[in-house]
Design an enzyme around this catalytic site. Structure first.
Site, PDB file in Angstrom:
ATOM      1  N   TYR A 165      48.630  23.304  64.053  1.00 38.33           N
ATOM      2  CA  TYR A 165      47.580  22.310  63.835  1.00 38.33           C
ATOM      3  C   TYR A 165      47.556  21.863  62.377  1.00 38.33           C
ATOM      4  CZ  TYR A 165      42.924  20.163  64.009  1.00 38.33           C
ATOM      5  OH  TYR A 165      41.873  19.282  63.938  1.00 38.33           O
ATOM      6  N   ASP A 166      47.514  22.834  61.453  1.00 41.13           N
ATOM      7  CA  ASP A 166      47.413  22.508  60.030  1.00 41.13           C
ATOM      8  C   ASP A 166      48.587  21.653  59.558  1.00 41.13           C
ATOM      9  OD1 ASP A 166      45.440  24.353  60.466  1.00 41.13           O
ATOM     10  OD2 ASP A 166      46.078  25.768  58.933  1.00 41.13           O
ATOM     11  N   GLY A 215      50.840  20.136  61.460  1.00 41.86           N
ATOM     12  CA  GLY A 215      50.959  18.917  62.248  1.00 41.86           C
ATOM     13  C   GLY A 215      50.115  17.793  61.678  1.00 41.86           C
ATOM     14  N   ASN A 273      34.031  20.655  59.580  1.00 42.59           N
ATOM     15  CA  ASN A 273      33.393  21.188  60.788  1.00 42.59           C
ATOM     16  C   ASN A 273      32.298  20.265  61.306  1.00 42.59           C
ATOM     17  OD1 ASN A 273      34.653  23.529  59.372  1.00 42.59           O
ATOM     18  ND2 ASN A 273      33.906  24.625  61.171  1.00 42.59           N
ATOM     19  N   ASN A 303      30.081  28.665  70.206  1.00 40.04           N
ATOM     20  CA  ASN A 303      30.143  30.094  70.535  1.00 40.04           C
ATOM     21  C   ASN A 303      28.782  30.750  70.373  1.00 40.04           C
ATOM     22  OD1 ASN A 303      32.774  30.374  71.290  1.00 40.04           O
ATOM     23  ND2 ASN A 303      33.399  31.623  69.555  1.00 40.04           N
ATOM     24  N   GLN A 359      32.120  34.585  55.211  1.00 40.69           N
ATOM     25  CA  GLN A 359      32.893  33.360  55.050  1.00 40.69           C
ATOM     26  C   GLN A 359      31.978  32.159  55.309  1.00 40.69           C
ATOM     27  OE1 GLN A 359      33.255  35.675  57.403  1.00 40.69           O
ATOM     28  NE2 GLN A 359      34.302  34.926  59.240  1.00 40.69           N
ATOM     29  N   ASP A 409      42.295  32.751  58.682  1.00 41.36           N
ATOM     30  CA  ASP A 409      40.971  32.146  58.778  1.00 41.36           C
ATOM     31  C   ASP A 409      40.448  31.870  57.371  1.00 41.36           C
ATOM     32  OD1 ASP A 409      38.794  31.461  60.683  1.00 41.36           O
ATOM     33  OD2 ASP A 409      37.647  32.861  59.452  1.00 41.36           O
ATOM     34  N   GLN A 436      36.418  30.035  52.697  1.00 41.56           N
ATOM     35  CA  GLN A 436      35.422  29.052  52.277  1.00 41.56           C
ATOM     36  C   GLN A 436      35.848  27.651  52.714  1.00 41.56           C
ATOM     37  OE1 GLN A 436      35.636  30.094  48.018  1.00 41.56           O
ATOM     38  NE2 GLN A 436      33.432  30.487  48.114  1.00 41.56           N
TER      39      GLN A 436
END
Length: 313
Positions: free
Chosen positions: A146-147, A149, A175, A191, A210, A274, A277
């Site tokens: 993903y990153d 791409g 986000n 979630n 985080q 992950d 920050q």
């Protein structure tokens, strides 16, 4: 006289469906294209009777032939669970999908906007993140499909602009949350809300310290449309996100409070790569687009919780 024919790839997804809805409200002719891998017909069902809305089930890995004035390229699974399910297809969707939509923009002389992502910054070494930061991305990790791409898609957009004069716009989405998120997409807001409403344990990865910044979907869509219609010589990239910053623990406790849930917090191992920050610098969007998010986290969560309550409770 001002009606535009606008193609939205990934238009049946969470963000794409809100974008289609807003573009129709503004009096445009909207073509929604989606392969329904993560998009859902329910997200656009209420638009189907609009005579200026058209849905095409199509994958951007295949050539795209639609006459249009503008293109919003949102096609790509965006949550880790979905983009890691078939990482090769994820990478192909970003890269080949960019090539096909850019080719269409070149043929139609259409303006095209690429929905890039804050993930191009990887696990950032500077905080907050301005557009000038080039990122710290692991090219071999589980998130790389993903990153990287999305990073390659940005490269293609700017090369088409320089080599062929294609009229491009590039945004980097931080986000985003709101109604029409999938309950199974694995993103933190959905979630926490689903777990809280069901009374399940709320899963926090790592120590929960985080941070993320959360932008309500209506604010994001407004920024996307402003970017699409900005002056021709402003290509971006430009950050679109809410600069308010919250830890995962703060978010979890707020969701528990707002849902009245008895859920308990449990900690699991932090996934590979992950980010620790994530917070956007939005000075460029403020200056060039006169845009700044206006929906507070509490206000946005209230609307999102109400959406999930209708489907879960």
């Amino acid at each position: 006289m001002n009606r535009k024919r606008i193609l939205v790839t990934g238009g049946a997804g969470f963000i794409g469906s809100h974008l289609c809805e807003k573009l129709l409200e503004q009096g445009n002719d909207v073509v929604c294209m989606d392969n329904l891998f993560t998009g859902q017909k329910d997200n656009i069902r209420h638009l189907m009777e609009n005579p200026y809305f058209e849905f095409i089930r199509h994958d951007v890995l295949e050539d795209v032939y639609v006459e249009c004035d503008q293109i919003y390229n949102l096609a790509c699974p965006a949550s880790p669970i979905h983009y890691q399910y078939d990482p090769i297809k994820t990478g192909k969707t970003s890269i080949i999908g960019a090539l096909h939509t850019l080719g269409l923009a070149k043929r139609c002389h259409a303006r095209i906007l690429q929905a890039s992502t804050s993930e191009v910054y990887g696990d950032p070494e500077i905080h907050p993140q301005p557009e000038s930061y080039r990122g710290c991305v692991n090219p071999n990790g589980v998130r790389s499909c993903y990153d990287e791409g999305k990073r390659m898609a940005e490269t293609l957009f700017f090369d088409y602009h320089r080599q062929h004069g294609v009229d491009i716009k590039v945004i980097r989405i931080f986000n985003t949350y709101g109604p029409r998120m999938r309950s199974d997409d694995g993103r933190v807001v959905s979630n926490f809300i689903v777990q809280a409403l069901r009374g399940d344990d709320i899963t926090i990865y790592g120590d929960g310290k985080q941070t993320r910044s959360f932008c309500y979907v209506d604010d994001l869509v407004a920024g996307m449309i402003r970017m699409m219609n900005s002056r021709a010589d402003f290509t971006g990239p430009v950050n679109l996100g809410n600069p308010g910053e919250f830890t995962m623990l703060q978010l979890a406790k707020l969701v528990i409070e707002m849902t009245g849930s008895g859920s308990k917090l449990v900690h699991l191992q932090l996934p590979q790569d992950d980010p620790a920050q994530r917070k956007p610098v939005i000075e460029l969007a403020e200056k060039e687009l006169d845009w700044r998010p206006s929906v507070s986290l509490e206000e946005g969560l209230e609307k999102t919780i109400a959406y999930f309550k209708e489907r879960i409770c």
